[in-house]
Write a protein that holds these residues in place. Structure first.
Motif, PDB file in Angstrom:
ATOM      1  N   ARG A  10       0.747  -1.437   0.000  1.00 17.24           N
ATOM      2  CA  ARG A  10      -0.089  -0.087  -0.139  1.00 17.24           C
ATOM      3  C   ARG A  10       0.777   1.153  -0.145  1.00 17.24           C
ATOM      4  O   ARG A  10       0.342   2.208  -0.736  1.00 17.24           O
ATOM      5  CB  ARG A  10      -0.912   0.020   1.134  1.00 17.24           C
ATOM      6  CG  ARG A  10      -2.000  -0.957   1.081  1.00 17.24           C
ATOM      7  CD  ARG A  10      -2.864  -1.118   2.436  1.00 17.24           C
ATOM      8  NE  ARG A  10      -3.677   0.449   2.306  1.00 17.24           N
ATOM      9  CZ  ARG A  10      -4.733   0.815   1.742  1.00 17.24           C
ATOM     10  NH1 ARG A  10      -5.272  -0.103   0.759  1.00 17.24           N
ATOM     11  NH2 ARG A  10      -5.502   1.854   2.022  1.00 17.24           N
ATOM     12  N   GLN A  11       2.022   1.207   0.760  1.00 15.55           N
ATOM     13  CA  GLN A  11       2.815   2.467   0.793  1.00 15.55           C
ATOM     14  C   GLN A  11       3.667   2.679  -0.420  1.00 15.55           C
ATOM     15  O   GLN A  11       3.809   3.768  -0.870  1.00 15.55           O
ATOM     16  CB  GLN A  11       3.811   2.207   1.884  1.00 15.55           C
ATOM     17  CG  GLN A  11       3.177   2.155   3.208  1.00 15.55           C
ATOM     18  CD  GLN A  11       2.236   3.427   3.490  1.00 15.55           C
ATOM     19  OE1 GLN A  11       2.987   4.697   3.448  1.00 15.55           O
ATOM     20  NE2 GLN A  11       1.174   3.390   3.885  1.00 15.55           N
ATOM     21  N   ILE A  24       0.949   3.942  -2.753  1.00 19.18           N
ATOM     22  CA  ILE A  24       0.599   5.549  -2.546  1.00 19.18           C
ATOM     23  C   ILE A  24       1.863   6.411  -3.153  1.00 19.18           C
ATOM     24  O   ILE A  24       1.635   7.447  -3.825  1.00 19.18           O
ATOM     25  CB  ILE A  24       0.698   5.787  -1.006  1.00 19.18           C
ATOM     26  CG1 ILE A  24      -0.766   5.184  -0.493  1.00 19.18           C
ATOM     27  CG2 ILE A  24       0.599   7.213  -0.739  1.00 19.18           C
ATOM     28  CD1 ILE A  24      -1.009   5.349   1.011  1.00 19.18           C
ATOM     29  N   ALA A  44      -7.905   4.906  -3.492  1.00 13.72           N
ATOM     30  CA  ALA A  44      -6.599   5.488  -3.457  1.00 13.72           C
ATOM     31  C   ALA A  44      -6.512   6.746  -2.920  1.00 13.72           C
ATOM     32  O   ALA A  44      -5.978   7.335  -1.947  1.00 13.72           O
ATOM     33  CB  ALA A  44      -5.881   5.665  -5.011  1.00 13.72           C
ATOM     34  N   LEU A  57      -4.767   8.353   0.310  1.00 14.81           N
ATOM     35  CA  LEU A  57      -4.090   9.619   0.260  1.00 14.81           C
ATOM     36  C   LEU A  57      -4.508  10.521   1.507  1.00 14.81           C
ATOM     37  O   LEU A  57      -3.877  11.121   2.274  1.00 14.81           O
ATOM     38  CB  LEU A  57      -4.353  10.271  -1.269  1.00 14.81           C
ATOM     39  CG  LEU A  57      -3.628   9.495  -2.121  1.00 14.81           C
ATOM     40  CD1 LEU A  57      -4.164  10.065  -3.621  1.00 14.81           C
ATOM     41  CD2 LEU A  57      -2.009   9.682  -1.985  1.00 14.81           C
ATOM     42  N   LYS A 100      -3.165   9.175   4.733  1.00 17.19           N
ATOM     43  CA  LYS A 100      -1.708   9.810   4.700  1.00 17.19           C
ATOM     44  C   LYS A 100      -1.537  10.990   5.254  1.00 17.19           C
ATOM     45  O   LYS A 100      -0.733  11.475   6.219  1.00 17.19           O
ATOM     46  CB  LYS A 100      -1.044   9.467   3.456  1.00 17.19           C
ATOM     47  CG  LYS A 100       0.602   9.797   3.360  1.00 17.19           C
ATOM     48  CD  LYS A 100       1.026   9.440   2.166  1.00 17.19           C
ATOM     49  CE  LYS A 100       2.579   9.871   2.290  1.00 17.19           C
ATOM     50  NZ  LYS A 100       3.325   9.052   2.835  1.00 17.19           N
TER      51      LYS A 100
END
Length: 163
Positions: free
Chosen positions: A9-10, A13, A41, A45, A48
């Motif tokens: 996932r990181q 991203i 997504a 984001l 994050k």
């Protein structure tokens, strides 16, 4: 979620952010796995951004608590700006999709965080009112020149009675 899932996932991203850096208008048109679609997504984001913003606000408020006569509005303003400066592509991408309905509740949550952290509202107040104050605060942070957080506080204090 396993560590492998987390790392995938990181990496995904970062791929989205790299794509957005190269071609902002084409960002989120090709979404890498493990994201199912652009909505998935976009939520990642926003998450994050929220993690980084929350961390910086926490540090700023802890430092404010240790400083006599410190201003929470100034601390939260600086934290938001530091987060945006550290993540320009992420901030730009989220700004481009700000009106996307998938982000509506996340944006309202961020607005409430900003209002309460800055001391402009209490968590016991109606959530829509707190979100409105936070949205106004964020707009002022974005349009006010950098060295003037006191100006933001002054403008907000004039606006708050109208909410």
């Amino acid at each position: 979620m396993s560590w492998n899932d987390f790392r995938r996932r990181q990496q995904a991203i970062q791929t989205v952010l790299d794509d957005a850096s190269r071609n902002p208008s084409e960002a989120l048109t090709h979404v890498p796995a493990p994201f199912l679609d652009a909505t998935d997504a976009l939520r990642a984001l926003q998450y994050k951004w929220t993690q980084q913003l929350t961390g910086r606000i926490g540090v700023a408020l802890a430092e404010t608590d240790d400083t006599p006569h410190a201003d929470r509005v100034q601390a939260v303003t600086a934290a938001w700006r530091r987060t945006a400066e550290a993540n320009p592509v992420l901030r730009d991408l989220l700004d481009r999709h700000e009106s996307d309905p998938v982000l509506r509740s996340d944006m309202a949550r961020e607005h409430r965080l900003l209002a309460v952290a800055a001391g402009l509202a209490e968590h016991t107040e109606p959530v829509d009112d707190v979100a409105r104050v936070g949205r106004a605060f964020r707009q002022l942070v974005r349009i006010t020149p950098e060295p003037s957080p006191q100006c933001i506080g002054g403008r907000l204090r004039k606006l708050i009675p109208s909410f």
